[in-house]
Structure formats: structure tokens, C-alpha cells
Write a protein that holds these residues in place. Structure first.
Motif, PDB file in Angstrom:
ATOM      1  N   GLY A   5     110.632  69.424  64.381  1.00 47.13           N
ATOM      2  CA  GLY A   5     110.920  70.849  64.400  1.00 47.13           C
ATOM      3  C   GLY A   5     110.016  71.623  63.452  1.00 47.13           C
ATOM      4  N   THR A   6     109.975  72.920  63.639  1.00 43.93           N
ATOM      5  CA  THR A   6     109.082  73.756  62.848  1.00 43.93           C
ATOM      6  C   THR A   6     109.522  73.894  61.388  1.00 43.93           C
ATOM      7  OG1 THR A   6     110.333  75.698  63.576  1.00 43.93           O
ATOM      8  CG2 THR A   6     108.374  75.101  64.864  1.00 43.93           C
ATOM      9  N   ALA A   7     110.782  73.605  61.104  1.00 43.80           N
ATOM     10  CA  ALA A   7     111.280  73.748  59.731  1.00 43.80           C
ATOM     11  C   ALA A   7     111.087  72.486  58.896  1.00 43.80           C
ATOM     12  CB  ALA A   7     112.765  74.127  59.756  1.00 43.80           C
ATOM     13  N   ALA A   8     110.404  71.481  59.430  1.00 45.76           N
ATOM     14  CA  ALA A   8     110.231  70.230  58.703  1.00 45.76           C
ATOM     15  C   ALA A   8     109.311  70.421  57.501  1.00 45.76           C
ATOM     16  CB  ALA A   8     109.659  69.161  59.634  1.00 45.76           C
ATOM     17  N   ARG A   9     109.575  69.682  56.445  1.00 51.35           N
ATOM     18  CA  ARG A   9     108.766  69.760  55.228  1.00 51.35           C
ATOM     19  C   ARG A   9     107.435  69.053  55.440  1.00 51.35           C
ATOM     20  NH1 ARG A   9     112.556  67.327  50.727  1.00 51.35           N
ATOM     21  NH2 ARG A   9     110.515  67.364  49.660  1.00 51.35           N
ATOM     22  N   PRO A  10     106.386  69.496  54.769  1.00 47.27           N
ATOM     23  CA  PRO A  10     105.061  68.880  54.941  1.00 47.27           C
ATOM     24  C   PRO A  10     105.044  67.383  54.620  1.00 47.27           C
ATOM     25  CG  PRO A  10     104.857  70.997  53.852  1.00 47.27           C
ATOM     26  CD  PRO A  10     106.328  70.699  53.922  1.00 47.27           C
ATOM     27  N   ASP A  11     105.775  66.971  53.565  1.00 45.66           N
ATOM     28  CA  ASP A  11     105.774  65.553  53.222  1.00 45.66           C
ATOM     29  C   ASP A  11     106.478  64.720  54.285  1.00 45.66           C
ATOM     30  OD1 ASP A  11     108.166  66.780  52.605  1.00 45.66           O
ATOM     31  OD2 ASP A  11     108.606  65.430  50.927  1.00 45.66           O
ATOM     32  N   THR A  12     107.521  65.315  54.906  1.00 42.47           N
ATOM     33  CA  THR A  12     108.212  64.605  55.989  1.00 42.47           C
ATOM     34  C   THR A  12     107.307  64.469  57.205  1.00 42.47           C
ATOM     35  OG1 THR A  12     110.285  65.593  55.229  1.00 42.47           O
ATOM     36  CG2 THR A  12     110.299  64.568  57.400  1.00 42.47           C
ATOM     37  N   LEU A  13     106.564  65.543  57.522  1.00 43.27           N
ATOM     38  CA  LEU A  13     105.610  65.482  58.627  1.00 43.27           C
ATOM     39  C   LEU A  13     104.535  64.442  58.367  1.00 43.27           C
ATOM     40  CD1 LEU A  13     105.082  69.278  59.489  1.00 43.27           C
ATOM     41  CD2 LEU A  13     106.126  67.542  60.949  1.00 43.27           C
ATOM     42  N   ALA A  14     104.043  64.407  57.135  1.00 39.47           N
ATOM     43  CA  ALA A  14     102.995  63.440  56.800  1.00 39.47           C
ATOM     44  C   ALA A  14     103.508  62.008  56.921  1.00 39.47           C
ATOM     45  CB  ALA A  14     102.479  63.714  55.391  1.00 39.47           C
ATOM     46  N   ASP A  38     101.278  69.289  67.483  1.00 37.68           N
ATOM     47  CA  ASP A  38     101.420  68.066  66.696  1.00 37.68           C
ATOM     48  C   ASP A  38     102.687  67.345  67.151  1.00 37.68           C
ATOM     49  OD1 ASP A  38     101.555  66.067  64.886  1.00 37.68           O
ATOM     50  OD2 ASP A  38     101.626  67.337  63.102  1.00 37.68           O
ATOM     51  N   PRO A  39     102.559  66.110  67.667  1.00 36.72           N
ATOM     52  CA  PRO A  39     103.755  65.382  68.099  1.00 36.72           C
ATOM     53  C   PRO A  39     104.801  65.250  66.991  1.00 36.72           C
ATOM     54  CG  PRO A  39     101.776  64.264  68.842  1.00 36.72           C
ATOM     55  CD  PRO A  39     101.331  65.361  67.933  1.00 36.72           C
ATOM     56  N   ALA A  40     104.358  65.065  65.771  1.00 35.95           N
ATOM     57  CA  ALA A  40     105.307  64.930  64.663  1.00 35.95           C
ATOM     58  C   ALA A  40     106.077  66.228  64.453  1.00 35.95           C
ATOM     59  CB  ALA A  40     104.568  64.528  63.385  1.00 35.95           C
ATOM     60  N   ALA A  41     105.373  67.368  64.566  1.00 36.90           N
ATOM     61  CA  ALA A  41     106.045  68.666  64.411  1.00 36.90           C
ATOM     62  C   ALA A  41     107.009  68.934  65.538  1.00 36.90           C
ATOM     63  CB  ALA A  41     104.994  69.781  64.334  1.00 36.90           C
ATOM     64  N   LEU A  63     105.925  60.940  58.902  1.00 33.60           N
ATOM     65  CA  LEU A  63     106.093  60.609  60.317  1.00 33.60           C
ATOM     66  C   LEU A  63     104.736  60.374  60.979  1.00 33.60           C
ATOM     67  CD1 LEU A  63     107.944  60.177  62.700  1.00 33.60           C
ATOM     68  CD2 LEU A  63     107.912  62.639  63.128  1.00 33.60           C
ATOM     69  N   ARG A  64     103.746  61.187  60.647  1.00 34.24           N
ATOM     70  CA  ARG A  64     102.411  60.972  61.202  1.00 34.24           C
ATOM     71  C   ARG A  64     101.872  59.605  60.785  1.00 34.24           C
ATOM     72  NH1 ARG A  64      99.261  64.782  63.212  1.00 34.24           N
ATOM     73  NH2 ARG A  64      97.422  63.774  62.306  1.00 34.24           N
ATOM     74  N   LEU A  65     102.168  59.207  59.545  1.00 35.55           N
ATOM     75  CA  LEU A  65     101.744  57.888  59.081  1.00 35.55           C
ATOM     76  C   LEU A  65     102.467  56.789  59.852  1.00 35.55           C
ATOM     77  CD1 LEU A  65     100.068  56.269  57.009  1.00 35.55           C
ATOM     78  CD2 LEU A  65     102.062  56.383  55.482  1.00 35.55           C
ATOM     79  N   GLU A  66     103.772  56.999  60.097  1.00 29.72           N
ATOM     80  CA  GLU A  66     104.557  56.009  60.844  1.00 29.72           C
ATOM     81  C   GLU A  66     104.074  55.882  62.286  1.00 29.72           C
ATOM     82  OE1 GLU A  66     109.182  55.355  62.350  1.00 29.72           O
ATOM     83  OE2 GLU A  66     108.713  56.876  60.842  1.00 29.72           O
ATOM     84  N   LEU A  67     103.703  57.012  62.897  1.00 33.19           N
ATOM     85  CA  LEU A  67     103.232  56.992  64.279  1.00 33.19           C
ATOM     86  C   LEU A  67     101.769  56.571  64.398  1.00 33.19           C
ATOM     87  CD1 LEU A  67     104.852  60.310  65.593  1.00 33.19           C
ATOM     88  CD2 LEU A  67     105.667  57.970  65.945  1.00 33.19           C
ATOM     89  N   GLY A  68     101.096  56.468  63.292  1.00 35.21           N
ATOM     90  CA  GLY A  68      99.691  56.077  63.324  1.00 35.21           C
ATOM     91  C   GLY A  68      98.744  57.194  63.676  1.00 35.21           C
ATOM     92  N   LEU A  69      99.206  58.447  63.572  1.00 31.41           N
ATOM     93  CA  LEU A  69      98.371  59.585  63.957  1.00 31.41           C
ATOM     94  C   LEU A  69      97.292  59.894  62.936  1.00 31.41           C
ATOM     95  CD1 LEU A  69     101.167  61.963  65.337  1.00 31.41           C
ATOM     96  CD2 LEU A  69      99.633  60.474  66.640  1.00 31.41           C
ATOM     97  N   ASP A  70      97.349  59.263  61.784  1.00 31.31           N
ATOM     98  CA  ASP A  70      96.354  59.522  60.750  1.00 31.31           C
ATOM     99  C   ASP A  70      95.133  58.618  60.893  1.00 31.31           C
ATOM    100  OD1 ASP A  70      98.065  57.346  60.182  1.00 31.31           O
ATOM    101  OD2 ASP A  70      97.363  57.331  58.093  1.00 31.31           O
ATOM    102  N   ARG A  71      95.194  57.639  61.781  1.00 31.94           N
ATOM    103  CA  ARG A  71      94.085  56.702  61.938  1.00 31.94           C
ATOM    104  C   ARG A  71      93.021  57.268  62.877  1.00 31.94           C
ATOM    105  NH1 ARG A  71      97.056  51.354  63.701  1.00 31.94           N
ATOM    106  NH2 ARG A  71      98.354  52.899  64.749  1.00 31.94           N
ATOM    107  N   PRO A  72      91.790  56.724  62.862  1.00 25.41           N
ATOM    108  CA  PRO A  72      90.727  57.199  63.767  1.00 25.41           C
ATOM    109  C   PRO A  72      91.158  57.067  65.228  1.00 25.41           C
ATOM    110  CG  PRO A  72      89.806  55.810  62.048  1.00 25.41           C
ATOM    111  CD  PRO A  72      91.303  55.706  61.923  1.00 25.41           C
TER     112      PRO A  72
END
Length: 309
Positions: free
Chosen positions: A35-44, A28-31, A46-55
């Protein structure tokens, strides 16, 4: 128009394959960024910011549209525009590929002419053995052998690149061994093609007429056979430039050169999909563009080329 449309369709198809392949890589690019110690909400977030949640197809269309406008995105690792990173690395990769192309052409045409002068002679047999051995060895293996040989002497640098701003000669010296590693295998391939093409036209009537007028076989080959062999030779030379650009990526890794090869490896390790996709698309576009230019040039050299089945 038909040729331009074909090139555009190939580029679009290649971009889709590259995008799907890059996004199919594990991780996962966001992870990777957090880093591996990142919180799930922080990962989510960042994924939203990078657009990784879109089709994925929607993201591909947006990426392709931006790339056609010259916007390759922003590197996830360095935080700078990918076009700036790629431009800086191209200042090394393109000269390396071009120098390798020139040296391969000199080696191939020179050995081809020498071999065709006396078919069956000792030089022809020696050249045949050398070309068969040379075509079987990849460029990066040649590079490793050159590094081992050059490490016994301090005359030639075996790694690194000082940069063109530090002087033309030091930079050129640092590219000498990588250029040789790139050129030797491709030069041997071209030598075999050049010899075969020269032998084919060597039995033509105009060659016998040239010999009857007092020209030696070598002179007749250079003045008459070589120009008439350009279609076969130019076809291989055009394809070789594409191979040299791709081979330069591996050779750069062997010699620790900060070119596109190093950038691609670092992007893969860091899961920097934006940069990795841009480098892959650039390499594919180079291959497609060179092949299109070769077809155009061959059509100028031989009008029958465009009528081939």
C-alpha cells in the motif's frame, strides 16, 4: 535436433523479452502489496525478500531456470504457486480454444467447399462477401455483438462460468457464445484459404478424370481436391489454433470467464509480475509449440515441405 534447438532458442529469447517487458511496467510490486502508506524501510525489506534489488539479468536467469524445472514461482497477489493458478485457468481456456478450433474448421471447410462447387455463382459471391466481412471483425467485437443479441433472451448465458464440476451441459452452454465469437472470424479466414486451394487443384488432370468417371463436382472436390489441398489448409489451421489461444484471452474478458485472460488482467492490475510473466510465457510457448507441430505434420503430409527455401 536442429528443430528442437530452434524451438528452445525461441523460447529462451521470448522469455527474456517477456521478463524485460514485465519489469519495465510502471509501479513497484512491493508498494502495490503493502500500500501507499507503507514505510520506506518496510518497502526496502520486502523488495529485498522478493529479490527486486538484484540485477535484472540475474533475476531472469533464475526465473528461466526455475520455469524449465516446472517452478513458475509464487503469486505475489494470492500467495499460492503460479502453476496451481494457471492450471485451474487452463481448464477453461484450453477447452474454449479447442472448441473454437473445431467450429472454425467446420465453418471454414464447409463454406470453402460450398463456394468452390460453383465458382462465380450466387452462393460463391455471397460467401465471398461474408468472408471479407468476417475477417475484418475481431473476435472480441463479435463477442460484444453476441452479448447484445443474447441479452434479449435468457436461453443463453452471456457471462460467467459455472465450472465443469457443476455439470458438463451447463458448462458447455456457458461456452457456446464465446466459442462462436472465437470461431467466426477464424472460420471466415479458413474459408477463403480453402476456396483458393480447392480452386487451384480443381483444374488438375485428375479432377477432369474424376468428372469423366461420373463424379459430380462436389464429389470430386470432397474425394480428390480436398485431400490434395491439405498442406495449404493445414498450415492456416495450425496458425489459427495459436490465434485462438491468444484470442480466447480477450473473449474471456468480454464474457467474464475465469480463464487465463482474467488472470492476466488481474495480475497486470495488481502488479503481480510473477503471475503475469508465467501467463505470457505459457501463451508464447503454446504458439511456438503449435507452429513446430504444424511444421512436423506438414513434413509428413508433403515431404517437399522440409525442402522449401
Amino acid at each position: 535436433m536442429k528443430g528442437a534447438a530452434g524451438v528452445l532458442l525461441m523460447l529462451v529469447g521470448a522469455s527474456l523479452i517477456i521478463f524485460l517487458a514485465a519489469n519495465a511496467l510502471p509501479g513497484d510490486p512491493a508498494a502495490v502489496m503493502l500500500g501507499t502508506a507503507a514505510r520506506p524501510d518496510t518497502l526496502a525489506a520486502l523488495r529485498l525478500e522478493l529479490g527486486l534489488d538484484r540485477p535484472i539479468l540475474l533475476r531472469w536467469l533464475e526465473w528461466l531456470g526455475d520455469a524449465l524445472r516446472g517452478d513458475l514461482g509464487r503469486s505475489l497477489t494470492y500467495g499460492t504457486p503460479v502453476s496451481v493458478l494457471v492450471g485451474a485457468r487452463l481448464a477453461l481456456t484450453l477447452p474454449l480454444a479447442f472448441l473454437g478450433f473445431l467450429l472454425a474448421a467446420a465453418i471454414g471447410l464447409g463454406l470453402g467447399l460450398l463456394s468452390a462447387r460453383r465458382p462465380g455463382g450466387w452462393l460463391d459471391r455471397l460467401t465471398t462477401i461474408a468472408t471479407q466481412a468476417g475477417t475484418a471483425v475481431p473476435a472480441f467485437v463479435v463477442g460484444l455483438c453476441l452479448v447484445l443479441l443474447a441479452s434479449r433472451s435468457t436461453a443463453w448465458p452471456t457471462g460467467g462460468f459455472p465450472g465443469w464440476q457443476d455439470g458438463f451441459l451447463p458448462a458447455l452452454q456457458s461456452l457456446a457464445l464465446p466459442t462462436l465469437a472465437l470461431a467466426l472470424p477464424q472460420g471466415m479466414v479458413l474459408a477463403r484459404v480453402a476456396r483458393a486451394a480447392l480452386m487451384d487443384v480443381g483444374s488438375e488432370d485428375y479432377m477432369r478424370t474424376a468428372r469423366a468417371k461420373g463424379l459430380s463436382r462436389g464429389q470430386a472436390l470432397r474425394r480428390h481436391a480436398l485431400p490434395n489441398s491439405l498442406v495449404a489448409v493445414a498450415t492456416v489451421m495450425g496458425l489459427q489454433f495459436s490465434f485462438l489461444v491468444g484470442g480466447a484471452v480477450l473473449v474471456e474478458t468480454v464474457f467474464a470467464l475465469p480463464g487465463l485472460g482474467q488472470l492476466a488482467v488481474q495480475s497486470l492490475q495488481n502488479r503481480d509480475l510473477v503471475t503475469l510473466q508465467a501467463v505470457a510465457l505459457l501463451l508464447v510457448a503454446t504458439v511456438i509449440g503449435v507452429n513446430a507441430l504444424v511444421d512436423f505434420a506438414l513434413g509428413r503430409l508433403d515431404p517437399r515441405w522440409g525442402e522449401r527455401p
